[in-house]
Design an enzyme around this catalytic site. Structure first.
Site, PDB file in Angstrom:
ATOM      1  N   HIS A 138      10.375   6.180   8.451  1.00 58.12           N
ATOM      2  CA  HIS A 138      10.980   6.297   7.131  1.00 58.12           C
ATOM      3  C   HIS A 138      12.483   6.514   7.316  1.00 58.12           C
ATOM      4  O   HIS A 138      12.936   6.936   8.384  1.00 58.12           O
ATOM      5  CB  HIS A 138      10.344   7.442   6.342  1.00 58.12           C
TER       6      HIS A 138
ATOM      7  N   ARG B  83       0.839  -1.199   0.000  1.00 49.94           N
ATOM      8  CA  ARG B  83       0.000   0.000   0.000  1.00 49.94           C
ATOM      9  C   ARG B  83       0.874   1.249   0.000  1.00 49.94           C
ATOM     10  O   ARG B  83       0.966   1.969  -0.986  1.00 49.94           O
ATOM     11  CB  ARG B  83      -0.949   0.000   1.211  1.00 49.94           C
ATOM     12  N   ASP B  84       1.563   1.488   1.099  1.00 44.79           N
ATOM     13  CA  ASP B  84       2.382   2.687   1.243  1.00 44.79           C
ATOM     14  C   ASP B  84       3.474   2.743   0.176  1.00 44.79           C
ATOM     15  O   ASP B  84       3.831   3.815  -0.312  1.00 44.79           O
ATOM     16  CB  ASP B  84       3.006   2.692   2.645  1.00 44.79           C
TER      17      ASP B  84
ATOM     18  N   ASN C  48       9.621   3.561   3.863  1.00 43.40           N
ATOM     19  CA  ASN C  48       9.819   3.054   5.213  1.00 43.40           C
ATOM     20  C   ASN C  48      11.136   2.321   5.329  1.00 43.40           C
ATOM     21  O   ASN C  48      11.736   1.936   4.322  1.00 43.40           O
ATOM     22  CB  ASN C  48       8.692   2.082   5.584  1.00 43.40           C
TER      23      ASN C  48
ATOM     24  N   HIS D  80       6.244   3.600  13.026  1.00 44.08           N
ATOM     25  CA  HIS D  80       6.318   3.619  11.554  1.00 44.08           C
ATOM     26  C   HIS D  80       7.391   4.641  11.165  1.00 44.08           C
ATOM     27  O   HIS D  80       7.170   5.852  11.278  1.00 44.08           O
ATOM     28  CB  HIS D  80       4.927   4.032  11.035  1.00 44.08           C
TER      29      HIS D  80
ATOM     30  N   CYS E 140       7.149  10.231   0.219  1.00 42.29           N
ATOM     31  CA  CYS E 140       6.119  11.221   0.548  1.00 42.29           C
ATOM     32  C   CYS E 140       6.189  12.345  -0.472  1.00 42.29           C
ATOM     33  O   CYS E 140       7.262  12.923  -0.681  1.00 42.29           O
ATOM     34  CB  CYS E 140       6.324  11.772   1.952  1.00 42.29           C
TER      35      CYS E 140
END
Length: 327
Positions: free
Chosen positions: A211, A17-18, A251, A209, A242
């Protein structure tokens, strides 16, 4: 730095997803499903499969329903997805989702840039999603963006973060993820924030979470775990990013973090060799080099053959040793 002593940690995968939502190339639906089915067998606690955002907003995940409906559900694995609003929630329920993951930023500027709403507007919308989830008996996790800093505002006061957590906790959500959305966190900050939230709301399921934008993702992970966090989001191969922070990376890479934690003595429940193999498959899907290290170099005890002329080197060394001992 402490040894893990077998402490159990729970790993969540967000690449599908991310990660995929940031890829310029659309990953074919069948390939997404095959990768998720492969990952399901590797020991994950949770897989973030897709997003139920509109196809216009995130075309890379326009096949969310089909992917969620066709994956092979493995017992013990939670299959979650991003649910942005009531319409997305209805679609998610039709797809037999195990958990709603809802997202809001604790930074007003980032929330407006990312979600086109003020924080108050987002909260009101998400409160409706939470109410629907409760009716359907589906757990809700809240991912709070920019907890450790905003690329447009700078530092976000801890009091602001705690205030928004208070409001979501009052709605009786099951878990909250502390998101370092653009890689601004540093270890002492992470430790302080994690200790504060764990002390204030010990019953909530907390996830970290991170990055890796500034190369601190691994050490931030250690800081969170040593503060008491037991659930961690990661992205296979380190994919993601992002759009509101130039240079922001994905991530922390799942295989890199799992390798580190296993070396430290933590029980991640993960198949590291399987992760490395899955990362190789992922690289062929996204058609660019991954940022992870372990997927290229292997785990620390990976054996390599000595030089081709090693036997000659040994013979010469022994001959010199023999000659010197008889000199």
């Amino acid at each position: 730095m402490k040894t893990g002593n077998g402490t159990r940690l729970f790993i969540n995968e967000v690449a599908t997803r991310d990660g995929f939502q940031m890829e310029s190339r659309f990953i074919p639906t069948d390939d997404k499903i095959a990768l998720i089915d492969r990952l399901s067998a590797l020991g994950y606690a949770k897989l973030e499969v897709t997003s139920f955002t509109s196809a216009k907003a995130i075309p890379a995940l326009r096949d969310g329903e089909e992917v969620m409906q066709r994956i092979a559900r493995r017992p013990g694995v939670v299959y979650t997805a991003l649910v942005p609003n009531l319409r997305g929630a209805e679609r998610a329920l039709e797809s037999r989702i195990d958990e709603f993951n809802i997202v809001m930023s604790v930074s007003e500027t980032h929330n407006l840039a990312n979600l086109r709403m003020t924080r108050e507007q987002s909260f009101a919308q998400l409160a409706g999603v939470i109410a629907l989830a409760k009716q359907a008996r589906v757990p809700v996790n809240v991912s709070l963006s920019c907890v450790f800093g905003c690329p447009m505002e700078g530092e976000v006061p801890l009091a602001t973060v705690l205030g928004w957590i208070d409001r979501f906790a009052a709605l009786e959500v099951e878990g909250i993820t502390l998101c370092d959305t653009t890689g601004m966190a540093h270890p002492t900050q992470v430790q302080a924030v994690c200790e504060a939230v764990l002390a204030r709301w010990p019953a909530l399921a907390w996830t970290a979470h991170f990055h890796n934008t500034r190369g601190m993702g691994l050490v931030n992970t250690v800081a969170a775990v040593e503060a008491g966090i037991r659930r961690l989001d990661m992205s296979l191969g380190g994919i993601g990013g992002c759009p509101y922070a130039p240079g922001a990376t994905g991530n922390v890479a799942t295989e890199d973090v799992v390798h580190m934690l296993q070396c430290m003595g933590y029980d991640t429940g993960m198949d590291l060799d399987g992760l490395i193999a899955a990362a190789a498959e992922l690289e062929s899907l996204v058609q660019h080099e991954l940022s992870s290290q372990v997927s290229r170099s292997g785990h620390r005890l990976t054996r390599h053959a000595p030089p081709q002329d090693f036997n000659d080197i040994v013979a010469r060394a022994h001959a010199r040793e023999h000659k010197e001992s008889h000199a």
